[in-house]
Design a protein around this motif. Structure first.
Motif, short mmCIF file in Angstrom:
data_model
loop_
_atom_site.label_atom_id
_atom_site.label_comp_id
_atom_site.label_asym_id
_atom_site.label_seq_id
_atom_site.Cartn_x
_atom_site.Cartn_y
_atom_site.Cartn_z
N TYR A 175 0.83 -1.21 0.00
CA TYR A 175 0.00 0.00 0.00
C TYR A 175 0.86 1.26 0.00
O TYR A 175 0.57 2.23 -0.71
N THR A 176 1.95 1.25 0.75
CA THR A 176 2.85 2.40 0.78
C THR A 176 3.51 2.61 -0.58
O THR A 176 3.56 3.74 -1.10
N LEU A 177 4.04 1.56 -1.16
CA LEU A 177 4.67 1.68 -2.47
C LEU A 177 3.68 2.16 -3.52
O LEU A 177 3.99 3.05 -4.33
N ALA A 178 2.49 1.57 -3.53
CA ALA A 178 1.49 1.96 -4.53
C ALA A 178 1.04 3.40 -4.32
O ALA A 178 0.90 4.15 -5.29
N SER A 179 0.83 3.80 -3.09
CA SER A 179 0.33 5.16 -2.82
C SER A 179 1.28 6.23 -3.35
O SER A 179 0.83 7.24 -3.91
N PHE A 180 2.57 6.01 -3.22
CA PHE A 180 3.53 7.04 -3.62
C PHE A 180 4.03 6.87 -5.06
O PHE A 180 4.39 7.85 -5.71
N PHE A 181 4.06 5.64 -5.55
CA PHE A 181 4.71 5.40 -6.84
C PHE A 181 3.76 4.94 -7.95
O PHE A 181 4.03 5.19 -9.12
N VAL A 182 2.68 4.23 -7.59
CA VAL A 182 1.72 3.75 -8.60
C VAL A 182 0.31 3.96 -8.03
O VAL A 182 -0.40 3.00 -7.71
N PRO A 183 -0.15 5.21 -7.89
CA PRO A 183 -1.43 5.48 -7.21
C PRO A 183 -2.62 4.74 -7.81
O PRO A 183 -3.56 4.41 -7.08
N ALA A 184 -2.59 4.46 -9.10
CA ALA A 184 -3.72 3.76 -9.72
C ALA A 184 -3.91 2.36 -9.15
O ALA A 184 -5.01 1.80 -9.25
N ASP A 185 -2.86 1.79 -8.56
CA ASP A 185 -2.96 0.45 -8.01
C ASP A 185 -3.28 0.43 -6.52
O ASP A 185 -3.49 -0.65 -5.94
N ALA A 186 -3.32 1.58 -5.87
CA ALA A 186 -3.46 1.61 -4.41
C ALA A 186 -4.77 1.01 -3.93
O ALA A 186 -4.85 0.51 -2.79
N ASP A 187 -5.80 1.04 -4.76
CA ASP A 187 -7.10 0.49 -4.37
C ASP A 187 -7.33 -0.92 -4.92
O ASP A 187 -8.43 -1.46 -4.78
N ASP A 188 -6.31 -1.49 -5.55
CA ASP A 188 -6.48 -2.80 -6.20
C ASP A 188 -5.42 -3.79 -5.75
O ASP A 188 -4.89 -4.57 -6.54
#
Length: 450
Positions: A175-188
Protein backbone atom coordinates in the motif's frame (compact mmCIF):
# COMPACT_ATOMS: atom_id res chain seq x y z
CA UNK A 1 21.65 -59.97 11.69
CA UNK A 2 20.15 -57.28 13.96
CA UNK A 3 17.63 -54.91 12.44
CA UNK A 4 18.84 -51.34 11.85
CA UNK A 5 17.92 -48.49 14.17
CA UNK A 6 15.90 -45.82 12.39
CA UNK A 7 14.92 -42.22 12.96
CA UNK A 8 12.21 -40.58 10.92
CA UNK A 9 12.46 -37.10 9.59
CA UNK A 10 9.27 -36.10 7.78
CA UNK A 11 10.36 -33.78 5.01
CA UNK A 12 8.21 -31.57 2.71
CA UNK A 13 6.28 -29.16 4.91
CA UNK A 14 7.15 -30.73 8.25
CA UNK A 15 9.18 -33.67 9.36
CA UNK A 16 9.86 -36.33 11.90
CA UNK A 17 12.85 -37.93 13.49
CA UNK A 18 12.52 -41.26 15.17
CA UNK A 19 14.35 -44.30 16.37
CA UNK A 20 12.54 -47.44 15.25
CA UNK A 21 12.88 -51.02 14.14
CA UNK A 22 12.37 -51.64 10.46
CA UNK A 23 9.07 -53.44 9.97
CA UNK A 24 7.53 -55.12 6.95
CA UNK A 25 6.29 -52.98 4.07
CA UNK A 26 2.69 -53.76 3.25
CA UNK A 27 -0.33 -52.03 1.73
CA UNK A 28 -1.70 -51.50 -1.73
CA UNK A 29 -0.60 -47.87 -1.89
CA UNK A 30 3.01 -48.29 -0.80
CA UNK A 31 6.09 -49.24 -2.78
CA UNK A 32 9.72 -49.59 -1.74
CA UNK A 33 13.11 -49.61 -3.43
CA UNK A 34 16.30 -50.09 -1.39
CA UNK A 35 15.08 -48.19 1.66
CA UNK A 36 12.93 -45.69 -0.24
CA UNK A 37 9.21 -45.96 0.44
CA UNK A 38 6.38 -44.10 -1.29
CA UNK A 39 2.63 -43.97 -1.01
CA UNK A 40 -0.47 -41.84 -1.47
CA UNK A 41 -2.60 -40.26 1.25
CA UNK A 42 -6.38 -40.04 1.10
CA UNK A 43 -6.35 -36.43 -0.21
CA UNK A 44 -3.99 -37.34 -3.04
CA UNK A 45 -0.81 -36.03 -1.42
CA UNK A 46 2.27 -38.22 -1.80
CA UNK A 47 4.21 -39.51 1.18
CA UNK A 48 7.79 -40.74 1.17
CA UNK A 49 10.19 -42.30 3.61
CA UNK A 50 13.89 -43.03 3.32
CA UNK A 51 15.87 -45.32 5.59
CA UNK A 52 19.49 -46.30 5.67
CA UNK A 53 19.81 -49.73 4.08
CA UNK A 54 21.66 -52.31 6.17
CA UNK A 55 25.42 -52.37 5.47
CA UNK A 56 25.02 -49.78 2.71
CA UNK A 57 26.21 -46.25 2.37
CA UNK A 58 23.03 -44.09 2.20
CA UNK A 59 22.13 -42.37 -1.02
CA UNK A 60 20.39 -38.98 -1.23
CA UNK A 61 17.00 -39.72 -2.75
CA UNK A 62 15.05 -36.96 -4.50
CA UNK A 63 11.38 -37.62 -3.77
CA UNK A 64 8.81 -37.36 -6.52
CA UNK A 65 6.93 -34.36 -5.19
CA UNK A 66 5.36 -31.47 -7.06
CA UNK A 67 8.21 -29.19 -8.22
CA UNK A 68 6.92 -26.20 -6.23
CA UNK A 69 7.25 -28.20 -3.01
CA UNK A 70 10.70 -29.63 -3.65
CA UNK A 71 12.43 -26.60 -2.18
CA UNK A 72 10.75 -27.25 1.16
CA UNK A 73 12.67 -30.49 1.62
CA UNK A 74 15.92 -30.77 3.54
CA UNK A 75 18.91 -30.15 1.31
CA UNK A 76 20.64 -33.20 -0.18
CA UNK A 77 23.56 -32.62 2.20
CA UNK A 78 21.26 -32.55 5.24
CA UNK A 79 19.46 -35.68 4.03
CA UNK A 80 22.76 -37.47 3.50
CA UNK A 81 24.06 -36.48 6.94
CA UNK A 82 20.90 -37.60 8.72
CA UNK A 83 20.68 -40.90 6.88
CA UNK A 84 24.35 -41.53 7.64
CA UNK A 85 23.68 -40.84 11.32
CA UNK A 86 20.94 -43.48 11.38
CA UNK A 87 17.89 -41.29 11.02
CA UNK A 88 15.10 -42.23 8.67
CA UNK A 89 13.31 -39.52 6.72
CA UNK A 90 9.59 -39.32 6.08
CA UNK A 91 7.25 -36.64 4.83
CA UNK A 92 4.56 -35.64 2.40
CA UNK A 93 3.81 -33.26 -0.42
CA UNK A 94 0.87 -30.89 -0.12
CA UNK A 95 -2.63 -31.66 -1.34
CA UNK A 96 -2.23 -31.60 -5.17
CA UNK A 97 -5.75 -30.23 -5.57
CA UNK A 98 -5.35 -27.28 -3.23
CA UNK A 99 -3.78 -23.82 -3.26
CA UNK A 100 -0.05 -23.27 -2.81
CA UNK A 101 -1.12 -22.01 0.62
CA UNK A 102 -1.84 -25.53 1.82
CA UNK A 103 -2.49 -24.91 5.50
CA UNK A 104 -5.95 -26.48 5.30
CA UNK A 105 -4.46 -29.94 4.93
CA UNK A 106 -0.72 -29.77 5.69
CA UNK A 107 -0.81 -30.67 9.38
CA UNK A 108 -3.26 -33.50 8.71
CA UNK A 109 -1.03 -34.82 5.92
CA UNK A 110 2.00 -34.89 8.23
CA UNK A 111 0.14 -36.88 10.86
CA UNK A 112 -1.17 -39.19 8.13
CA UNK A 113 2.41 -39.68 6.93
CA UNK A 114 3.46 -40.71 10.43
CA UNK A 115 0.59 -43.18 10.51
CA UNK A 116 1.74 -44.59 7.16
CA UNK A 117 5.28 -44.88 8.50
CA UNK A 118 4.02 -46.80 11.53
CA UNK A 119 1.93 -49.04 9.33
CA UNK A 120 4.33 -49.72 6.49
CA UNK A 121 7.77 -49.54 8.10
CA UNK A 122 7.75 -49.76 11.89
CA UNK A 123 6.88 -48.10 15.18
CA UNK A 124 9.31 -45.34 16.12
CA UNK A 125 10.29 -44.82 19.73
CA UNK A 126 10.96 -41.13 19.19
CA UNK A 127 9.59 -38.65 16.67
CA UNK A 128 10.89 -35.12 16.08
CA UNK A 129 8.91 -32.92 13.72
CA UNK A 130 10.91 -30.62 11.47
CA UNK A 131 9.58 -27.96 9.11
CA UNK A 132 10.92 -24.99 7.23
CA UNK A 133 9.36 -21.83 5.79
CA UNK A 134 5.58 -22.32 5.50
CA UNK A 135 6.33 -25.79 6.85
CA UNK A 136 7.76 -24.05 9.90
CA UNK A 137 4.25 -22.81 10.65
CA UNK A 138 2.91 -26.33 10.14
CA UNK A 139 5.68 -27.53 12.41
CA UNK A 140 4.66 -25.10 15.15
CA UNK A 141 1.08 -26.35 14.83
CA UNK A 142 2.32 -29.92 15.17
CA UNK A 143 4.29 -28.90 18.28
CA UNK A 144 1.01 -27.51 19.62
CA UNK A 145 -1.27 -30.40 18.64
CA UNK A 146 1.02 -33.41 18.37
CA UNK A 147 1.35 -34.73 21.92
CA UNK A 148 1.39 -38.52 21.70
CA UNK A 149 2.37 -38.44 18.04
CA UNK A 150 5.59 -36.39 18.11
CA UNK A 151 8.09 -35.95 20.93
CA UNK A 152 9.74 -32.69 19.92
CA UNK A 153 10.13 -30.25 17.07
CA UNK A 154 12.75 -28.26 15.18
CA UNK A 155 11.61 -25.22 13.19
CA UNK A 156 13.69 -23.69 10.40
CA UNK A 157 12.96 -20.13 9.18
CA UNK A 158 9.33 -20.72 10.07
CA UNK A 159 6.44 -18.44 9.21
CA UNK A 160 5.44 -18.72 12.85
CA UNK A 161 3.59 -15.40 13.17
CA UNK A 162 0.89 -16.92 10.97
CA UNK A 163 -0.99 -16.02 7.83
CA UNK A 164 -3.02 -13.05 9.12
CA UNK A 165 0.01 -11.11 10.35
CA UNK A 166 1.91 -11.99 7.18
CA UNK A 167 -0.81 -10.68 4.91
CA UNK A 168 -1.26 -7.49 6.92
CA UNK A 169 2.34 -6.33 7.12
CA UNK A 170 2.86 -7.18 3.45
CA UNK A 171 -0.27 -5.19 2.61
CA UNK A 172 1.11 -2.20 4.57
CA UNK A 173 4.28 -2.25 2.46
CA UNK A 174 2.49 -2.75 -0.86
CA UNK A 175 0.00 0.00 0.00
CA UNK A 176 2.85 2.40 0.78
CA UNK A 177 4.67 1.68 -2.47
CA UNK A 178 1.49 1.96 -4.53
CA UNK A 179 0.33 5.16 -2.82
CA UNK A 180 3.53 7.04 -3.62
CA UNK A 181 4.71 5.40 -6.84
CA UNK A 182 1.72 3.75 -8.60
CA UNK A 183 -1.43 5.48 -7.21
CA UNK A 184 -3.72 3.76 -9.72
CA UNK A 185 -2.96 0.45 -8.01
CA UNK A 186 -3.46 1.61 -4.41
CA UNK A 187 -7.10 0.49 -4.37
CA UNK A 188 -6.48 -2.80 -6.20
CA UNK A 189 -4.08 -4.65 -3.93
CA UNK A 190 -6.55 -7.31 -2.73
CA UNK A 191 -9.27 -9.43 -4.32
CA UNK A 192 -6.87 -10.25 -7.13
CA UNK A 193 -8.58 -12.04 -10.00
CA UNK A 194 -5.84 -14.50 -10.87
CA UNK A 195 -2.16 -15.28 -10.66
CA UNK A 196 -1.44 -13.42 -13.90
CA UNK A 197 -2.94 -10.20 -12.57
CA UNK A 198 -0.99 -10.62 -9.34
CA UNK A 199 2.26 -11.05 -11.26
CA UNK A 200 1.50 -7.97 -13.36
CA UNK A 201 0.87 -5.91 -10.22
CA UNK A 202 4.16 -7.11 -8.75
CA UNK A 203 5.97 -6.13 -11.95
CA UNK A 204 4.48 -2.61 -11.87
CA UNK A 205 5.47 -2.12 -8.24
CA UNK A 206 8.99 -3.42 -8.89
CA UNK A 207 9.45 -1.13 -11.89
CA UNK A 208 8.24 1.83 -9.84
CA UNK A 209 10.67 1.00 -7.04
CA UNK A 210 13.54 0.86 -9.53
CA UNK A 211 12.67 4.33 -10.78
CA UNK A 212 12.17 5.75 -7.29
CA UNK A 213 15.58 4.54 -6.17
CA UNK A 214 17.15 7.21 -8.40
CA UNK A 215 16.06 10.12 -6.15
CA UNK A 216 16.48 10.92 -2.42
CA UNK A 217 12.71 11.26 -2.02
CA UNK A 218 12.14 7.90 -3.66
CA UNK A 219 14.74 6.21 -1.46
CA UNK A 220 13.14 7.67 1.68
CA UNK A 221 9.74 6.30 0.70
CA UNK A 222 11.21 2.92 -0.22
CA UNK A 223 12.71 2.82 3.29
CA UNK A 224 9.30 3.59 4.76
CA UNK A 225 7.71 0.67 2.87
CA UNK A 226 10.62 -1.58 3.86
CA UNK A 227 10.05 -0.71 7.52
CA UNK A 228 6.43 -1.82 7.27
CA UNK A 229 7.56 -5.00 5.49
CA UNK A 230 10.05 -5.80 8.30
CA UNK A 231 12.58 -6.08 5.46
CA UNK A 232 16.13 -7.09 6.32
CA UNK A 233 18.83 -4.52 5.54
CA UNK A 234 21.57 -7.04 4.76
CA UNK A 235 21.51 -8.35 1.20
CA UNK A 236 23.39 -11.29 -0.40
CA UNK A 237 26.96 -10.74 -1.45
CA UNK A 238 27.36 -7.65 0.72
CA UNK A 239 28.67 -6.85 4.16
CA UNK A 240 26.07 -5.87 6.78
CA UNK A 241 25.72 -2.07 6.89
CA UNK A 242 26.80 -0.23 10.01
CA UNK A 243 24.16 0.56 12.60
CA UNK A 244 24.05 4.25 11.71
CA UNK A 245 24.56 3.84 7.96
CA UNK A 246 20.96 4.54 7.03
CA UNK A 247 21.67 5.08 3.34
CA UNK A 248 23.56 1.80 3.20
CA UNK A 249 20.69 0.02 4.93
CA UNK A 250 18.19 1.35 2.40
CA UNK A 251 20.47 0.39 -0.49
CA UNK A 252 20.50 -3.23 0.65
CA UNK A 253 16.74 -3.25 1.28
CA UNK A 254 16.33 -1.96 -2.27
CA UNK A 255 18.47 -4.86 -3.49
CA UNK A 256 15.97 -7.32 -2.04
CA UNK A 257 13.06 -5.50 -3.67
CA UNK A 258 14.75 -5.12 -7.04
CA UNK A 259 15.78 -8.78 -7.13
CA UNK A 260 12.25 -10.12 -7.20
CA UNK A 261 10.88 -10.03 -3.67
CA UNK A 262 7.62 -8.38 -4.76
CA UNK A 263 7.28 -10.92 -7.56
CA UNK A 264 7.03 -13.56 -4.85
CA UNK A 265 4.92 -11.96 -2.14
CA UNK A 266 2.24 -10.31 -4.33
CA UNK A 267 1.22 -13.53 -6.16
CA UNK A 268 1.43 -15.35 -2.83
CA UNK A 269 -1.36 -13.10 -1.55
CA UNK A 270 -3.56 -14.42 -4.36
CA UNK A 271 -2.83 -17.98 -3.20
CA UNK A 272 -3.80 -17.13 0.36
CA UNK A 273 -7.04 -15.51 -0.82
CA UNK A 274 -7.82 -18.61 -2.90
CA UNK A 275 -7.27 -20.85 0.11
CA UNK A 276 -9.22 -18.68 2.57
CA UNK A 277 -12.07 -17.82 0.21
CA UNK A 278 -11.59 -14.05 0.22
CA UNK A 279 -9.40 -11.15 1.27
CA UNK A 280 -7.61 -11.77 4.57
CA UNK A 281 -5.87 -8.41 5.11
CA UNK A 282 -7.03 -4.91 5.94
CA UNK A 283 -5.76 -1.43 6.78
CA UNK A 284 -8.89 0.59 7.51
CA UNK A 285 -8.28 2.34 10.83
CA UNK A 286 -4.52 1.74 10.81
CA UNK A 287 -2.43 4.65 12.13
CA UNK A 288 0.66 4.55 9.91
CA UNK A 289 2.57 6.94 12.17
CA UNK A 290 1.98 4.64 15.12
CA UNK A 291 2.94 1.68 12.97
CA UNK A 292 6.28 3.27 12.11
CA UNK A 293 7.04 4.03 15.75
CA UNK A 294 6.94 0.27 16.43
CA UNK A 295 9.50 -0.48 13.73
CA UNK A 296 13.19 -1.07 14.38
CA UNK A 297 13.80 0.96 11.19
CA UNK A 298 12.06 4.16 12.40
CA UNK A 299 15.30 6.11 12.88
CA UNK A 300 16.49 5.11 9.42
CA UNK A 301 13.25 6.37 7.83
CA UNK A 302 13.33 9.63 9.78
CA UNK A 303 16.94 10.28 8.74
CA UNK A 304 16.35 9.60 5.05
CA UNK A 305 13.27 11.83 5.06
CA UNK A 306 15.29 14.67 6.57
CA UNK A 307 18.06 14.21 4.00
CA UNK A 308 15.48 14.27 1.19
CA UNK A 309 13.77 17.40 2.51
CA UNK A 310 10.46 15.55 2.81
CA UNK A 311 7.88 15.99 5.56
CA UNK A 312 7.45 12.54 7.08
CA UNK A 313 4.34 13.52 9.01
CA UNK A 314 2.62 14.62 5.81
CA UNK A 315 3.32 11.27 4.15
CA UNK A 316 2.19 9.31 7.19
CA UNK A 317 -1.03 11.30 7.43
CA UNK A 318 -1.64 10.67 3.73
CA UNK A 319 -1.30 6.93 4.25
CA UNK A 320 -3.58 6.94 7.28
CA UNK A 321 -6.29 8.98 5.55
CA UNK A 322 -6.26 6.76 2.46
CA UNK A 323 -6.28 3.44 4.33
CA UNK A 324 -9.67 1.99 3.46
CA UNK A 325 -9.09 -1.70 2.66
CA UNK A 326 -11.35 -4.09 4.55
CA UNK A 327 -11.12 -7.84 4.89
CA UNK A 328 -13.71 -10.53 4.37
CA UNK A 329 -14.60 -11.64 7.93
CA UNK A 330 -15.20 -15.26 6.97
CA UNK A 331 -11.85 -15.44 5.18
CA UNK A 332 -10.03 -13.97 8.19
CA UNK A 333 -11.76 -16.45 10.49
CA UNK A 334 -10.71 -19.29 8.18
CA UNK A 335 -7.09 -18.09 8.07
CA UNK A 336 -6.91 -17.69 11.85
CA UNK A 337 -8.21 -21.23 12.27
CA UNK A 338 -5.91 -22.91 9.75
CA UNK A 339 -2.84 -20.69 9.61
CA UNK A 340 -1.85 -19.61 13.11
CA UNK A 341 0.31 -21.08 15.83
CA UNK A 342 1.52 -20.09 19.27
CA UNK A 343 -1.71 -20.67 21.17
CA UNK A 344 0.27 -23.24 23.09
CA UNK A 345 2.91 -25.97 22.86
CA UNK A 346 2.58 -29.58 23.91
CA UNK A 347 6.15 -30.70 23.10
CA UNK A 348 9.55 -28.95 23.14
CA UNK A 349 10.26 -26.77 20.10
CA UNK A 350 13.53 -25.18 18.97
CA UNK A 351 13.24 -22.55 16.24
CA UNK A 352 16.26 -21.55 14.12
CA UNK A 353 16.16 -18.39 12.01
CA UNK A 354 18.66 -16.42 9.94
CA UNK A 355 18.99 -12.82 11.07
CA UNK A 356 18.47 -11.36 7.58
CA UNK A 357 15.57 -13.34 6.14
CA UNK A 358 13.88 -11.41 3.33
CA UNK A 359 10.81 -13.66 2.98
CA UNK A 360 10.00 -14.58 6.58
CA UNK A 361 11.42 -11.75 8.69
CA UNK A 362 13.19 -12.82 11.86
CA UNK A 363 10.82 -10.51 13.76
CA UNK A 364 8.19 -13.23 13.34
CA UNK A 365 10.00 -15.11 16.09
CA UNK A 366 9.31 -12.22 18.47
CA UNK A 367 5.57 -12.33 17.78
CA UNK A 368 5.53 -16.10 18.17
CA UNK A 369 7.45 -16.06 21.46
CA UNK A 370 5.00 -13.53 22.87
CA UNK A 371 2.05 -15.76 22.07
CA UNK A 372 3.73 -18.86 23.48
CA UNK A 373 4.51 -16.89 26.64
CA UNK A 374 0.89 -15.77 26.92
CA UNK A 375 -0.15 -19.42 26.70
CA UNK A 376 2.18 -20.28 29.60
CA UNK A 377 4.43 -22.57 27.56
CA UNK A 378 7.69 -20.61 27.36
CA UNK A 379 9.64 -23.39 29.05
CA UNK A 380 9.02 -25.60 26.01
CA UNK A 381 10.28 -23.03 23.48
CA UNK A 382 13.82 -22.07 22.58
CA UNK A 383 14.88 -19.83 19.67
CA UNK A 384 18.35 -19.52 18.15
CA UNK A 385 19.75 -17.38 15.37
CA UNK A 386 22.27 -17.65 12.56
CA UNK A 387 24.08 -14.54 11.32
CA UNK A 388 23.44 -14.92 7.60
CA UNK A 389 21.30 -13.48 4.78
CA UNK A 390 18.49 -15.12 2.85
CA UNK A 391 15.54 -17.34 3.61
CA UNK A 392 16.23 -20.79 5.07
CA UNK A 393 19.94 -20.37 4.37
CA UNK A 394 21.30 -22.89 6.87
CA UNK A 395 24.35 -25.13 6.72
CA UNK A 396 24.08 -28.84 7.26
CA UNK A 397 25.96 -28.46 10.55
CA UNK A 398 23.47 -25.88 11.83
CA UNK A 399 20.48 -28.13 11.16
CA UNK A 400 22.10 -31.20 12.71
CA UNK A 401 23.26 -29.19 15.74
CA UNK A 402 19.68 -27.99 16.19
CA UNK A 403 18.45 -31.58 16.13
CA UNK A 404 21.04 -32.54 18.73
CA UNK A 405 19.77 -29.75 20.98
CA UNK A 406 16.23 -31.09 20.71
CA UNK A 407 17.50 -34.60 21.40
CA UNK A 408 19.23 -33.27 24.55
CA UNK A 409 15.96 -31.74 25.73
CA UNK A 410 14.13 -35.00 25.16
CA UNK A 411 16.83 -37.13 26.81
CA UNK A 412 17.24 -34.97 29.94
CA UNK A 413 13.86 -33.18 30.12
CA UNK A 414 15.82 -29.91 30.38
CA UNK A 415 17.20 -27.53 27.79
CA UNK A 416 20.17 -26.62 30.02
CA UNK A 417 22.43 -24.63 27.68
CA UNK A 418 21.92 -26.92 24.67
CA UNK A 419 20.04 -24.28 22.67
CA UNK A 420 22.34 -21.34 23.40
CA UNK A 421 24.36 -19.83 20.58
CA UNK A 422 27.62 -20.89 22.24
CA UNK A 423 26.66 -24.53 22.66
CA UNK A 424 25.00 -24.78 19.25
CA UNK A 425 28.15 -23.36 17.64
CA UNK A 426 30.31 -25.82 19.54
CA UNK A 427 28.05 -28.70 18.57
CA UNK A 428 28.09 -27.65 14.91
CA UNK A 429 31.88 -27.22 14.87
CA UNK A 430 32.35 -30.66 16.41
CA UNK A 431 30.51 -32.22 13.48
CA UNK A 432 33.31 -31.22 11.10
CA UNK A 433 30.87 -30.51 8.30
CA UNK A 434 30.30 -27.14 6.64
CA UNK A 435 30.56 -24.66 9.49
CA UNK A 436 28.06 -22.55 11.39
CA UNK A 437 27.36 -18.94 12.35
CA UNK A 438 25.19 -19.06 15.47
CA UNK A 439 24.96 -15.71 17.20
CA UNK A 440 23.44 -14.15 20.28
CA UNK A 441 20.52 -12.16 18.90
CA UNK A 442 17.19 -10.75 19.97
CA UNK A 443 14.71 -9.90 17.20
CA UNK A 444 12.77 -6.65 17.26
CA UNK A 445 9.01 -6.49 17.50
CA UNK A 446 7.09 -7.49 14.36
CA UNK A 447 5.61 -4.43 12.68
CA UNK A 448 2.13 -4.65 11.20
CA UNK A 449 0.28 -6.90 13.62
CA UNK A 450 -3.31 -5.85 14.18
Amino acid sequence: MPRPRLSTLAAACATALATALLGPVTGAHATTTAGHYTGTLTDGASWIADTRAVERHPAAVQPRLRPDHRRRLPSPAVRQALLAAGYALAGSSYDPNGSMWALDSAEHDQFATLSAFHRQIGTPTRVISVGQSMGGLVNAQIARDGAGRVDGALGLCGLVAGGVDLDNYQLDAEYTLASFFVPADADDLVHLDNQTDAAALAARLTKAVEAAQQTPAGRARIALAAAYLNLADWAPGQQPPAQGDFAGQEAQQYTWLAEGLLAFIVPARWSVEQSAGGNTSWNRGVDYAGLLRKSAHAKQVESLYRDAGLDLRTDLNRLTRGADITADPAAVTHLKRTSTAGQGLSVPLLDLHTTADQLVPVEQESAFAGRVHAAGDSTLLRQAYVARQSHCNFTTAEVVAGLHAVEHRLDTHHWDNAATATQLQRSADDLGLDGAAFTDYRPSRLTGTR
